[in-house]
Write a protein that holds these residues in place. Structure first.
Motif, PDB file in Angstrom:
ATOM      1  N   LEU A  90      52.856   7.776  -6.860  1.00 10.36           N
ATOM      2  CA  LEU A  90      51.629   7.757  -6.058  1.00 10.36           C
ATOM      3  C   LEU A  90      50.914   9.071  -6.298  1.00 10.36           C
ATOM      4  CD1 LEU A  90      49.667   6.845  -3.793  1.00 10.36           C
ATOM      5  CD2 LEU A  90      51.348   7.724  -2.137  1.00 10.36           C
ATOM      6  N   ILE A  91      49.651   9.001  -6.753  1.00  9.26           N
ATOM      7  CA  ILE A  91      48.927  10.194  -7.188  1.00  9.26           C
ATOM      8  C   ILE A  91      47.565  10.232  -6.507  1.00  9.26           C
ATOM      9  CG2 ILE A  91      47.864  11.359  -9.173  1.00  9.26           C
ATOM     10  CD1 ILE A  91      50.064  10.078 -10.914  1.00  9.26           C
ATOM     11  N   VAL A  92      47.206  11.405  -5.967  1.00  9.22           N
ATOM     12  CA  VAL A  92      45.925  11.583  -5.276  1.00  9.22           C
ATOM     13  C   VAL A  92      45.082  12.600  -6.039  1.00  9.22           C
ATOM     14  CG1 VAL A  92      44.792  12.159  -3.094  1.00  9.22           C
ATOM     15  CG2 VAL A  92      47.060  11.072  -3.082  1.00  9.22           C
ATOM     16  N   LEU A  93      43.796  12.264  -6.229  1.00  7.07           N
ATOM     17  CA  LEU A  93      42.813  13.119  -6.896  1.00  7.07           C
ATOM     18  C   LEU A  93      41.783  13.610  -5.887  1.00  7.07           C
ATOM     19  CD1 LEU A  93      42.219  10.831  -9.995  1.00  7.07           C
ATOM     20  CD2 LEU A  93      43.228  13.113 -10.100  1.00  7.07           C
ATOM     21  N   PRO A  94      41.006  14.655  -6.225  1.00  8.52           N
ATOM     22  CA  PRO A  94      40.048  15.211  -5.264  1.00  8.52           C
ATOM     23  C   PRO A  94      38.862  14.295  -4.961  1.00  8.52           C
ATOM     24  CG  PRO A  94      40.652  16.844  -6.921  1.00  8.52           C
ATOM     25  CD  PRO A  94      41.181  15.524  -7.400  1.00  8.52           C
ATOM     26  N   GLU A  95      38.109  14.699  -3.960  1.00 13.25           N
ATOM     27  CA  GLU A  95      36.848  14.070  -3.547  1.00 13.25           C
ATOM     28  C   GLU A  95      35.808  14.170  -4.672  1.00 13.25           C
ATOM     29  OE1 GLU A  95      33.632  14.801   0.149  1.00 13.25           O
ATOM     30  OE2 GLU A  95      35.341  16.149  -0.167  1.00 13.25           O
TER      31      GLU A  95
ATOM     32  N   LEU B  53      51.421   2.913 -11.596  1.00 13.70           N
ATOM     33  CA  LEU B  53      51.106   3.898 -10.569  1.00 13.70           C
ATOM     34  C   LEU B  53      50.215   3.314  -9.478  1.00 13.70           C
ATOM     35  CD1 LEU B  53      50.023   6.777 -12.989  1.00 13.70           C
ATOM     36  CD2 LEU B  53      52.307   6.436 -11.993  1.00 13.70           C
ATOM     37  N   VAL B  54      50.211   3.986  -8.333  1.00  7.70           N
ATOM     38  CA  VAL B  54      49.134   3.846  -7.356  1.00  7.70           C
ATOM     39  C   VAL B  54      48.353   5.149  -7.383  1.00  7.70           C
ATOM     40  CG1 VAL B  54      48.537   3.654  -4.911  1.00  7.70           C
ATOM     41  CG2 VAL B  54      50.301   2.175  -5.892  1.00  7.70           C
ATOM     42  N   ILE B  55      47.026   5.038  -7.538  1.00 10.32           N
ATOM     43  CA  ILE B  55      46.146   6.204  -7.656  1.00 10.32           C
ATOM     44  C   ILE B  55      45.069   6.121  -6.582  1.00 10.32           C
ATOM     45  CG2 ILE B  55      44.498   7.419  -9.147  1.00 10.32           C
ATOM     46  CD1 ILE B  55      46.017   6.106 -11.548  1.00 10.32           C
ATOM     47  N   VAL B  56      44.836   7.241  -5.906  1.00  8.42           N
ATOM     48  CA  VAL B  56      43.755   7.358  -4.931  1.00  8.42           C
ATOM     49  C   VAL B  56      42.808   8.430  -5.452  1.00  8.42           C
ATOM     50  CG1 VAL B  56      43.139   7.857  -2.539  1.00  8.42           C
ATOM     51  CG2 VAL B  56      45.321   6.726  -3.058  1.00  8.42           C
ATOM     52  N   ALA B  57      41.554   8.057  -5.703  1.00  8.44           N
ATOM     53  CA  ALA B  57      40.622   8.976  -6.373  1.00  8.44           C
ATOM     54  C   ALA B  57      39.263   8.966  -5.697  1.00  8.44           C
ATOM     55  CB  ALA B  57      40.467   8.582  -7.847  1.00  8.44           C
ATOM     56  N   GLY B  58      38.701  10.158  -5.489  1.00  6.48           N
ATOM     57  CA  GLY B  58      37.367  10.279  -4.922  1.00  6.48           C
ATOM     58  C   GLY B  58      36.303   9.920  -5.941  1.00  6.48           C
ATOM     59  N   ILE B  59      35.281   9.159  -5.499  1.00  2.12           N
ATOM     60  CA  ILE B  59      34.275   8.639  -6.419  1.00  2.12           C
ATOM     61  C   ILE B  59      32.921   8.550  -5.727  1.00  2.12           C
ATOM     62  CG2 ILE B  59      34.894   6.255  -5.804  1.00  2.12           C
ATOM     63  CD1 ILE B  59      34.229   5.433  -8.691  1.00  2.12           C
ATOM     64  N   THR B  60      31.862   8.791  -6.474  1.00  2.00           N
ATOM     65  CA  THR B  60      30.509   8.571  -5.984  1.00  2.00           C
ATOM     66  C   THR B  60      30.188   7.090  -6.189  1.00  2.00           C
ATOM     67  OG1 THR B  60      29.926  10.814  -6.662  1.00  2.00           O
ATOM     68  CG2 THR B  60      28.109   9.320  -6.164  1.00  2.00           C
ATOM     69  N   GLU B  61      30.121   6.350  -5.075  1.00  2.00           N
ATOM     70  CA  GLU B  61      29.984   4.898  -5.145  1.00  2.00           C
ATOM     71  C   GLU B  61      28.545   4.464  -4.911  1.00  2.00           C
ATOM     72  OE1 GLU B  61      31.425   0.764  -2.922  1.00  2.00           O
ATOM     73  OE2 GLU B  61      31.915   2.714  -2.038  1.00  2.00           O
ATOM     74  N   ARG B  62      28.097   3.509  -5.705  1.00  2.00           N
ATOM     75  CA  ARG B  62      26.795   2.859  -5.495  1.00  2.00           C
ATOM     76  C   ARG B  62      27.027   1.411  -5.099  1.00  2.00           C
ATOM     77  NH1 ARG B  62      24.719   3.681 -10.140  1.00  2.00           N
ATOM     78  NH2 ARG B  62      25.141   1.649 -11.082  1.00  2.00           N
ATOM     79  N   ASP B  63      26.405   1.005  -3.995  1.00  2.00           N
ATOM     80  CA  ASP B  63      26.459  -0.382  -3.538  1.00  2.00           C
ATOM     81  C   ASP B  63      25.032  -0.815  -3.241  1.00  2.00           C
ATOM     82  OD1 ASP B  63      27.039  -2.864  -2.561  1.00  2.00           O
ATOM     83  OD2 ASP B  63      28.153  -2.172  -0.797  1.00  2.00           O
ATOM     84  N   GLY B  64      24.394  -1.431  -4.222  1.00  2.00           N
ATOM     85  CA  GLY B  64      22.972  -1.734  -4.091  1.00  2.00           C
ATOM     86  C   GLY B  64      22.175  -0.457  -4.065  1.00  2.00           C
ATOM     87  N   ALA B  65      21.334  -0.295  -3.050  1.00  2.00           N
ATOM     88  CA  ALA B  65      20.518   0.910  -2.930  1.00  2.00           C
ATOM     89  C   ALA B  65      21.255   2.043  -2.223  1.00  2.00           C
ATOM     90  CB  ALA B  65      19.226   0.586  -2.172  1.00  2.00           C
ATOM     91  N   LEU B  66      22.421   1.754  -1.663  1.00  2.00           N
ATOM     92  CA  LEU B  66      23.135   2.736  -0.861  1.00  2.00           C
ATOM     93  C   LEU B  66      24.197   3.456  -1.684  1.00  2.00           C
ATOM     94  CD1 LEU B  66      23.665   0.772   2.477  1.00  2.00           C
ATOM     95  CD2 LEU B  66      21.924   2.501   1.965  1.00  2.00           C
TER      96      LEU B  66
END
Length: 293
Positions: free
Chosen positions: A46-51, A90-103
């Motif tokens: 299990l691996i965690v990455l930054p925001e 693996l299980v990976i948790v990673a911070g990402i800039t997400e786009r969902d439509g206009a938001l």
């Protein structure tokens, strides 16, 4: 006949402290994959990455943020993490800039060997994040994974005790925290970071493991403090804090079952059982349903 006790294998977890570069998504993701592979070679499952580790943090405008944001799960960053998760189990948790439509959302994606597990959207926005991102609208979900039940918070979320409590009440055993911690006014340089103290207290108060992955470096004048750490369910660090200025991989071996089996502090007190539900609402008015805890 007495019940047979199940022998449980320890879980190896990792916090990856890295330095993303603003706008250099391809480079940042490639760097994250190299560090993931290095952590996996050391046994991490299990691996965690930054925001916001795929894009960097300090946007100059909403236009820039929007140009760097990606859909989940079809964007190139998530696809790269899905590939390495499948390839290495693996299980990976990673911070990402997400786009969902206009938001846009300051999000974390959770991926595993069998594909997308889920996403979390940061609920409590910090500073001028509010100029770019919408507040998270998914609440505080808890995800079933091959390695345990996982909750996720991002950075400033940790300053609100309700976040950890709601995750624990839904059965979370591990809370993963992609983060970009910044200097706190009044910080004594001889003391541990305030962020470290906060997550240690949260782990102790809720009997959950907490894996925090911070970034390092200075981006467009904004310094970040590093000091990633992995905290046991009693509140004491089991790895870290990491350095304040260097890329680093923290590795820890944990027994996830301890989050449940070792909640009794003594013959009388157990942190979940002792809640005064006659004084305050079972789920803090959230409308969520409690999990198995």
């Amino acid at each position: 006949m007495p019940a047979t006790r199940v022998k449980e294998a320890p879980l190896t977890v990792a916090s990856i402290q890295m330095e993303p570069l603003i706008g250099a998504t391809e480079r940042n993701v490639a760097r994250s994959v190299a560090l993931i592979e290095e952590a996996a070679a050391k046994g991490a499952q299990l691996i965690v990455l930054p925001e916001l580790c795929n894009t960097g943090y300090v946007f100059e405008s909403r236009t820039e943020a929007h140009s760097l944001a990606e859909a989940i799960p079809d964007g190139p960053s998530t696809l790269a993490w899905l590939d390495v998760a499948r390839r290495l189990g693996l299980v990976i948790v990673a911070g990402i800039t997400e786009r969902d439509g206009a938001l846009l959302y300051n999000s974390a994606v959770i991926v595993g060997p069998d594909g997308l597990i889920g996403r979390y959207r940061k609920v409590h926005l910090w500073g001028d994040e509010a100029l770019y991102f919408a507040p998270g609208n998914l609440g505080f979900p808890v995800f079933d994974t091959p390695f345990g039940r996982i909750g996720c918070h991002i950075c400033y979320d940790c300053w609100f005790p309700e976040t950890f409590r709601l995750a624990a009440l839904q059965g979370a055993e591990i809370v993963c925290v992609p983060t970009n911690w910044v200097p706190i006014p009044g910080q004594d340089p001889k003391r541990e970071a305030m962020a470290n103290i906060i997550v240690m207290g949260a782990a102790h108060s809720n009997s959950v493991f907490v894996i925090c992955a911070d970034r390092v470096g200075t981006e467009r004048g904004q310094p970040f403090i590093g000091q990633s750490l992995i905290v046991g369910q009693t509140g004491w660090p089991v790895a870290g804090p990491a350095s304040q200025d260097g890329e680093e991989i923290l590795i820890a071996r944990i027994n996830v079952a301890d989050a449940r089996r070792k909640r009794n502090w003594n013959d009388f007190n157990q942190v979940m059982r002792d809640r005064r539900r006659d004084v305050y609402d079972e789920m803090l008015g959230s409308g969520l349903k409690p999990g198995w805890y």
